[in-house]
Write an enzyme that holds these catalytic residues in place. Structure first.
Site, PDB file in Angstrom:
ATOM      1  N   THR A 198       0.850  -1.194   0.000  1.00  0.00           N
ATOM      2  CA  THR A 198       0.000   0.000   0.000  1.00  0.00           C
ATOM      3  C   THR A 198       0.887   1.247   0.000  1.00  0.00           C
ATOM      4  OG1 THR A 198      -1.755  -1.123   1.190  1.00  0.00           O
ATOM      5  CG2 THR A 198      -1.666   1.263   1.428  1.00  0.00           C
ATOM      6  N   ILE A 227     -12.676  -5.532   0.861  1.00  0.00           N
ATOM      7  CA  ILE A 227     -12.295  -4.170   1.223  1.00  0.00           C
ATOM      8  C   ILE A 227     -11.331  -4.240   2.393  1.00  0.00           C
ATOM      9  CG2 ILE A 227     -13.101  -1.961   2.137  1.00  0.00           C
ATOM     10  CD1 ILE A 227     -15.727  -2.457   0.626  1.00  0.00           C
ATOM     11  N   GLY A 251      -4.297  -5.720   6.414  1.00  0.00           N
ATOM     12  CA  GLY A 251      -5.474  -4.877   6.557  1.00  0.00           C
ATOM     13  C   GLY A 251      -6.435  -5.319   7.625  1.00  0.00           C
TER      14      GLY A 251
END
Length: 328
Positions: A198, A227, A251
């Site tokens: 990221t 997501i 995440g």
């Protein structure tokens, strides 16, 4: 106030055997992005403009996992997500499931400034992009040969961990069997390939205004519709009166720990300094997860923390300090 400051990251979790030329390539990109941010801050651009500008540059370059060069879903397509937050009034915008928007971070900002909402996703976000006249491209634009090779490996073995995308020339020599013996578990379940590169940028301008932005393509071989933390305000991105934070890594763990907001909360409620707050959050809020983050304070400080074996990162402050690094 201690003047302007900026920090940028290209992901936490780095293959210790990453070829030297790839390390240098990453450092050059981070340095270029820092210089863009420094020039903007010296020109008195607001912090919110600076973080968008820098993350757009990272999205355009295919080196890291955002925009062009994003990780591929199990279907071989790209689904991108991003968020941005302006500290002074805690305004924010986020997007997920983008397949044609060239620069997701800019659409996130438009959500913040041109819509009554904070978060748009999938077909609704794409329609909003068309209404706003942002630059759109075919999904193939985002797909690189390197990532096609990684997805192929992911589908050939149930559990492969890549801390960083290996050069295309090295794909054939990768030992699938050895990697499969060390499955990565996320939320208690094994996942195929973990690509945590990221990107993000945090900045504080000369007036003490903090901002943060984060953008990613997510996990390699992720389920369509997944997501992560990057578009979630308070998890992957946060900015307020005291600081700005952008996170990277696993995440699901970042979401559970509301990592970005916790840095600000520790500063606000425990009265700790920026680096102390970052260290506390990385140590106490990640459980068994692996992640990292960058941060700036309204006083012009920069900080970072990670519990992975490396994080692509760079910092600069008004007093002349500048540093780009990968390892501890």
């Amino acid at each position: 106030m201690g003047g302007w400051a900026i920090a940028v990251h290209g992901g936490a979790g780095v293959d210790p055997n990453l070829p030297r030329e790839r390390q240098e390539e990453a450092k050059k990109l981070l340095t270029r992005c820092l210089q863009i941010g420094i020039s903007a801050l010296r020109s008195n651009l607001p912090a919110i403009d600076v973080v968008e500008l820098v993350v757009r540059e990272l999205e355009t370059d295919p080196l890291f996992n955002s925009g062009r060069g994003s990780a591929l879903t199990e279907n071989g397509t790209v689904e991108m997500e991003a968020s941005i937050m302006d500290g002074p009034k805690r305004r924010c915008g986020a997007v997920s499931g983008l397949t044609t928007v060239k620069n997701p971070v800019s659409l996130a900002r438009l959500v913040m400034e041109k819509s009554p909402h904070s978060y748009l996703a999938f077909s609704g976000a794409e329609e909003f992009a068309r209404q706003q006249g942002v630059e759109l491209v075919d999904n193939d634009y985002f797909i690189t040969e390197e990532n096609v090779g990684m997805l192929k490996l992911a589908k050939e073995a149930n559990s492969i961990l890549f801390d960083y995308r290996i050069p295309a020339a090295g794909l054939e020599s990768c030992s699938v069997g050895a990697a499969a013996n060390s499955p990565l578990v996320m939320n208690g379940l094994p996942i195929s390939v973990y690509a945590p590169e990221t990107v993000g940028c945090v900045a504080v301008d000369g007036e003490g205004r903090c901002a943060a932005a984060t953008s990613t393509g997510g996990l390699m071989n992720k389920k369509a519709g997944r997501i992560g933390d990057s578009p979630l305000i308070g998890s992957g991105t946060y900015a307020g009166d005291l600081c700005g934070i952008s996170c990277t890594g696993e995440g699901e763990a970042i979401i559970r720990g509301t990592l970005a907001r916790d840095v600000a909360a520790v500063m606000e409620y425990k009265g700790l300094g920026l680096q102390e707050s970052v260290d506390f959050v990385v140590k106490e809020r990640l459980d068994e997860g692996r992640a990292g983050l960058i941060a700036v304070s309204r006083d012009g400080e920069v900080a970072c923390g990670f519990n992975t074996n490396g994080m692509f990162r760079g910092f600069a402050t008004e007093d002349g300090f500048m540093e780009v690094g990968i390892w501890e």
